[in-house]
Enzyme design. Structure first.
Site, PDB file in Angstrom:
ATOM      1  N   LYS A 176       0.828  -1.017  -0.458  1.00  0.00           N
ATOM      2  CA  LYS A 176      -0.166  -0.092   0.121  1.00  0.00           C
ATOM      3  C   LYS A 176       0.785   1.324  -0.042  1.00  0.00           C
ATOM      4  O   LYS A 176       2.007   1.645   0.878  1.00  0.00           O
ATOM      5  CB  LYS A 176      -0.626  -0.012   0.914  1.00  0.00           C
ATOM      6  CG  LYS A 176      -2.074   0.539   1.140  1.00  0.00           C
ATOM      7  CD  LYS A 176      -2.589   1.703   0.790  1.00  0.00           C
ATOM      8  CE  LYS A 176      -1.990   3.215   2.162  1.00  0.00           C
ATOM      9  NZ  LYS A 176      -1.692   4.490   1.604  1.00  0.00           N
ATOM     10  N   GLU A 251       7.130   0.170  12.207  1.00  0.00           N
ATOM     11  CA  GLU A 251       8.737   0.843  12.194  1.00  0.00           C
ATOM     12  C   GLU A 251       7.660   2.468  12.362  1.00  0.00           C
ATOM     13  O   GLU A 251       7.475   2.918  11.762  1.00  0.00           O
ATOM     14  CB  GLU A 251       9.354   0.562  11.529  1.00  0.00           C
ATOM     15  CG  GLU A 251       9.721  -0.464  11.388  1.00  0.00           C
ATOM     16  CD  GLU A 251      11.121  -0.624  11.547  1.00  0.00           C
ATOM     17  OE1 GLU A 251      12.065  -0.165  12.720  1.00  0.00           O
ATOM     18  OE2 GLU A 251      11.905  -1.845  11.953  1.00  0.00           O
ATOM     19  N   CYS A 285      12.465   9.234  10.424  1.00  0.00           N
ATOM     20  CA  CYS A 285      11.976   8.512  11.941  1.00  0.00           C
ATOM     21  C   CYS A 285      13.262   8.926  12.669  1.00  0.00           C
ATOM     22  O   CYS A 285      13.324   8.792  13.738  1.00  0.00           O
ATOM     23  CB  CYS A 285      11.352   7.323  11.112  1.00  0.00           C
ATOM     24  SG  CYS A 285      12.197   5.780  10.882  1.00  0.00           S
ATOM     25  N   GLU A 385       7.238  13.746  18.357  1.00  0.00           N
ATOM     26  CA  GLU A 385       8.257  14.165  16.444  1.00  0.00           C
ATOM     27  C   GLU A 385       7.223  15.951  15.632  1.00  0.00           C
ATOM     28  O   GLU A 385       6.320  15.247  15.824  1.00  0.00           O
ATOM     29  CB  GLU A 385       7.695  13.028  16.173  1.00  0.00           C
ATOM     30  CG  GLU A 385       8.543  12.390  15.103  1.00  0.00           C
ATOM     31  CD  GLU A 385       8.183  11.449  14.620  1.00  0.00           C
ATOM     32  OE1 GLU A 385       7.431  11.135  14.185  1.00  0.00           O
ATOM     33  OE2 GLU A 385       9.025  10.896  13.691  1.00  0.00           O
TER      34      GLU A 385
HETATM   35  P1  NAD Z   1       0.775   7.672   8.350  1.00  0.00           P
HETATM   36  O1  NAD Z   1       0.993   6.629   9.676  1.00  0.00           O
HETATM   37  O2  NAD Z   1       0.339   9.005   8.459  1.00  0.00           O
HETATM   38  O3  NAD Z   1       0.580   6.657   6.848  1.00  0.00           O
HETATM   39  C1  NAD Z   1       1.657   5.641   7.417  1.00  0.00           C
HETATM   40  C2  NAD Z   1       1.060   5.026   6.146  1.00  0.00           C
HETATM   41  O4  NAD Z   1      -0.212   4.642   6.569  1.00  0.00           O
HETATM   42  C3  NAD Z   1       0.217   5.833   5.043  1.00  0.00           C
HETATM   43  O5  NAD Z   1       0.410   4.380   3.656  1.00  0.00           O
HETATM   44  C4  NAD Z   1      -1.125   5.564   4.861  1.00  0.00           C
HETATM   45  O6  NAD Z   1      -1.832   5.689   3.905  1.00  0.00           O
HETATM   46  C5  NAD Z   1      -1.487   3.829   6.330  1.00  0.00           C
HETATM   47  N1  NAD Z   1      -2.816   4.381   6.789  1.00  0.00           N
HETATM   48  C6  NAD Z   1      -3.379   5.066   7.487  1.00  0.00           C
HETATM   49  N2  NAD Z   1      -4.148   5.146   8.035  1.00  0.00           N
HETATM   50  C7  NAD Z   1      -4.479   3.752   8.043  1.00  0.00           C
HETATM   51  C8  NAD Z   1      -5.348   2.910   8.850  1.00  0.00           C
HETATM   52  N3  NAD Z   1      -6.549   2.786   9.616  1.00  0.00           N
HETATM   53  N4  NAD Z   1      -4.661   1.213   8.259  1.00  0.00           N
HETATM   54  C9  NAD Z   1      -3.886   0.805   7.905  1.00  0.00           C
HETATM   55  N5  NAD Z   1      -3.144   1.937   7.097  1.00  0.00           N
HETATM   56  C10 NAD Z   1      -3.350   2.953   7.079  1.00  0.00           C
HETATM   57  O7  NAD Z   1       2.058   8.211   8.550  1.00  0.00           O
HETATM   58  P2  NAD Z   1       3.093   9.099   7.135  1.00  0.00           P
HETATM   59  O8  NAD Z   1       2.852  10.510   8.077  1.00  0.00           O
HETATM   60  O9  NAD Z   1       3.075   8.809   6.270  1.00  0.00           O
HETATM   61  O10 NAD Z   1       4.967   8.777   8.127  1.00  0.00           O
HETATM   62  C11 NAD Z   1       5.271   9.716   8.560  1.00  0.00           C
HETATM   63  C12 NAD Z   1       5.679   8.812  10.165  1.00  0.00           C
HETATM   64  O11 NAD Z   1       6.707   7.286   9.628  1.00  0.00           O
HETATM   65  C13 NAD Z   1       6.717   9.222  10.665  1.00  0.00           C
HETATM   66  O12 NAD Z   1       6.151   8.993  12.748  1.00  0.00           O
HETATM   67  C14 NAD Z   1       8.349   8.759  11.086  1.00  0.00           C
HETATM   68  O13 NAD Z   1       8.491   8.947  12.085  1.00  0.00           O
HETATM   69  C15 NAD Z   1       7.326   7.198  10.597  1.00  0.00           C
HETATM   70  N6  NAD Z   1       8.379   6.319   9.741  1.00  0.00           N
HETATM   71  C16 NAD Z   1       9.573   5.500  10.213  1.00  0.00           C
HETATM   72  C17 NAD Z   1      10.060   4.864   9.690  1.00  0.00           C
HETATM   73  C18 NAD Z   1      10.770   3.501  10.491  1.00  0.00           C
HETATM   74  O14 NAD Z   1      11.121   2.645   9.939  1.00  0.00           O
HETATM   75  N7  NAD Z   1      10.383   3.028  11.785  1.00  0.00           N
HETATM   76  C19 NAD Z   1      10.532   5.009   8.690  1.00  0.00           C
HETATM   77  C20 NAD Z   1       9.513   6.434   7.926  1.00  0.00           C
HETATM   78  C21 NAD Z   1       9.081   7.283   8.257  1.00  0.00           C
END
Ligand code: NAD
Length: 486
Positions: A176, A251, A285, A385
């Site tokens: 996704k 993650e 992140c 964050e």
């Molecule tokens: P997000 O949680 O808003 O979205 C991440 C993904 O989840 C997107 O594809 C989104 O469409 C999907 N999503 C949203 N609601 C969902 C649901 N109810 N069920 C399933 N999927 C759903 O995060 P973001 O804003 O895209 O990314 C930023 C965040 O990601 C930051 O907090 C960052 O720290 C974290 N991050 C962590 C790592 C790691 O390896 N630990 C790496 C990159 C980013």
């Protein structure tokens, strides 16, 4: 700037439109629409999962010798590396990062396929002695259909991080892709086609998180989920997965701290600062979002940090060919406004801005590189964050105080210490709560080193050999020899 005005999803080896209304993909550097992206709803998710399930059941991947799978996975990496320039350009247009950073992301993606291709042959079960009458051994079986939910900050590399080990171990994948940055992932499907991966093994769908993402996590035929994203979404993914007893790797975010001792090399630390908090405009992140510095270095450090932040040129990523002190747009105006609002709140709570803090008054989602001082541990800016180019600085007198400050958030993704004293470095490495710790170089490590968090930063590890085991389950086979004839 993009020739193709409509970008499709990829299901069962076919490029397809989505059943949900398409969305506009915006260039955050200009605010202009780049193209439209097909969007999946629950029905399309179901088609993708069915295709992946069928591909898995066909045995096309699992019946291969591991070396054959390894060659396909590596060929995907080679295809990606050969298309670096076009992928990097699209990544910069959709995400905002400088072109030189996008090239690094593309090569990081290719590296995951190379590394896990290399490891594909190395997984083995074991033989367990049970006495004369038995022969007992374990085999490592892939889960089957794996779901991969990807964030927008490193959309290409994050997808590769979990797809490559999943494929190397014989799983099929439904990915996704993120709504804000769905385009570059098209090259993962092109790489799969070029490498001869059978149709249905890798499926890529963009869709809204609450619609397609949620449908994927709830799907009864998904056997394992890797989620990378924010804490709140991670919790909702884990709840959905609990209903079908599906294992999840989470993650999530971070609020990681660098502890800088009085004997640290401040000149060298400037490089860590530049990459640690201003790479990808701080949307990382594992960003170095907090510096906890010995009081004796506090003033000279602030002076250096402010000088560095002001030297960073903030302009469209597409103009930034070469590595240098530069930053592109943030991913979208909403993300930029959220970061600016957190800075404004910090000021109301008594923190001070040493430099930056504002949106740039030009079209596009730009924010000034920002350094915040006079921060107290309880403030939101020290706890949550920002996910933007915003560094908070605190000082300490005694080692124990520095550790306590580093551990004072609910996150625990990475941490670091800067000192020439090995004893001091190893004490910090043990005491700081996190999944990955750096000594004298922020982001030290690579594809080979396990990565993941503790606390609200999530659970499970990606990268490294350890991550291969995420994608297999152990089956024990015990044979009673006396029942065997011949
Ligand atoms: P997000 O949680 O808003 O979205 C991440 C993904 O989840 C997107 O594809 C989104 O469409 C999907 N999503 C949203 N609601 C969902 C649901 N109810 N069920 C399933 N999927 C759903 O995060 P973001 O804003 O895209 O990314 C930023 C965040 O990601 C930051 O907090 C960052 O720290 C974290 N991050 C962590 C790592 C790691 O390896 N630990 C790496 C990159 C980013």
């Amino acid at each position: 700037m993009l020739e193709d005005k409509f970008w499709h999803n990829y299901i069962d080896g076919q490029w397809v439109a989505g059943s949900a209304p398409p969305i506009n993909v915006i260039n955050p550097a200009t605010g202009e629409c780049l193209c439209q992206q097909a969007m999946a709803n629950a029905r399309d998710v179901d088609s993708a999962v069915i295709a992946a399930k069928k591909a898995h059941a066909s045995g096309q991947l699992t019946n291969m010798r591991p070396v054959e799978r390894a060659r396909i996975v590596q060929a995907m990496g080679q295809y990606i590396a050969e298309h670096t320039e076009e992928i990097a350009t699209v990544l910069t247009l959709e995400q905002g990062k400088p072109l030189w950073e996008s090239r690094i992301e593309v090569s990081g993606c290719a590296r995951f396929f190379e590394y896990y291709g290399n490891l594909a042959e190395s997984l083995e079960g074991q033989s367990i002695p049970l006495g004369h009458d038995y022969m007992d051994f374990t085999i490592l079986e892939p889960y089957g259909v794996t779901a991969h939910i990807i964030p927008w900050n490193f959309p290409f590399e994050m997808a590769a991080r979990s797809i490559a080990p999943a494929l190397a171990t014989g799983n099929t994948c439904v990915v996704k892709t993120p709504e804000l940055t769905p385009l570059s992932s098209a090259w993962l499907a092109r790489a799969a086609e070029a490498a001869g991966l059978p149709g249905g093994v890798l499926n890529l769908i963009c869709g809204h998180g609450t619609e397609a993402g949620n449908a994927l996590c709830e799907h009864p035929d998904v056997n394992m989920i890797v989620f990378t994203g924010s804490v709140n979404t991670g919790m909702s993914v884990a709840r959905a997965a609990a209903n079908t007893v599906t294992p999840v790797i989470l993650e999530l975010g971070g609020k990681s701290a660098a502890i800088v001792h009085s004997d640290a090399d401040l000149e060298a630390f400037e490089t860590d600062l530049r990459y640690g908090i201003f790479f990808n405009a701080g949307q990382i992140c594992s960003a170095m979002s907090r510096v906890i510095i010995h009081e004796s270095l506090y003033e000279p450090f602030i002076e250096k940090a402010v000088k560095l932040a002001r030297s960073i040129s903030v302009r469209p990523g597409i103009e930034q060919q070469e590595d240098g002190p530069s930053m592109g747009a943030m991913v979208c105006e909403a993300q930029r406004d959220k970061a600016v609002a957190m800075v404004e709140k910090a000021i109301l709570q008594g923190a001070k801005i040493a430099t930056g803090g504002k949106a740039l008054n030009i079209p596009g989602a730009y924010m000034e590189p920002t350094i915040i001082v006079d921060v107290r541990p309880g403030m939101e800016i020290a706890q949550e964050e920002v996910f933007g180019p915003v560094l908070t600085v605190m000082s300490f007198r005694h080692e124990a105080e520095a550790i306590e400050l580093a551990n004072s958030t609910q996150f625990g993704l990475v941490g670091g210490v800067f000192t020439r004293d090995l004893g001091c470095a190893t004490r910090a490495a043990r005491a700081v709560r996190c999944g990955q710790f750096f000594v004298n170089e922020w982001f030290a490590g690579g594809v080979e080193t396990p990565f993941g968090g503790v606390g609200k930063s999530g659970y499970g590890r990606e990268k490294g050999r350890e991550a291969l085991l995420n994608y297999v389950q152990t089956k024990n086979i015990a044979i009673r020899m006396s029942g065997i004839t011949g």
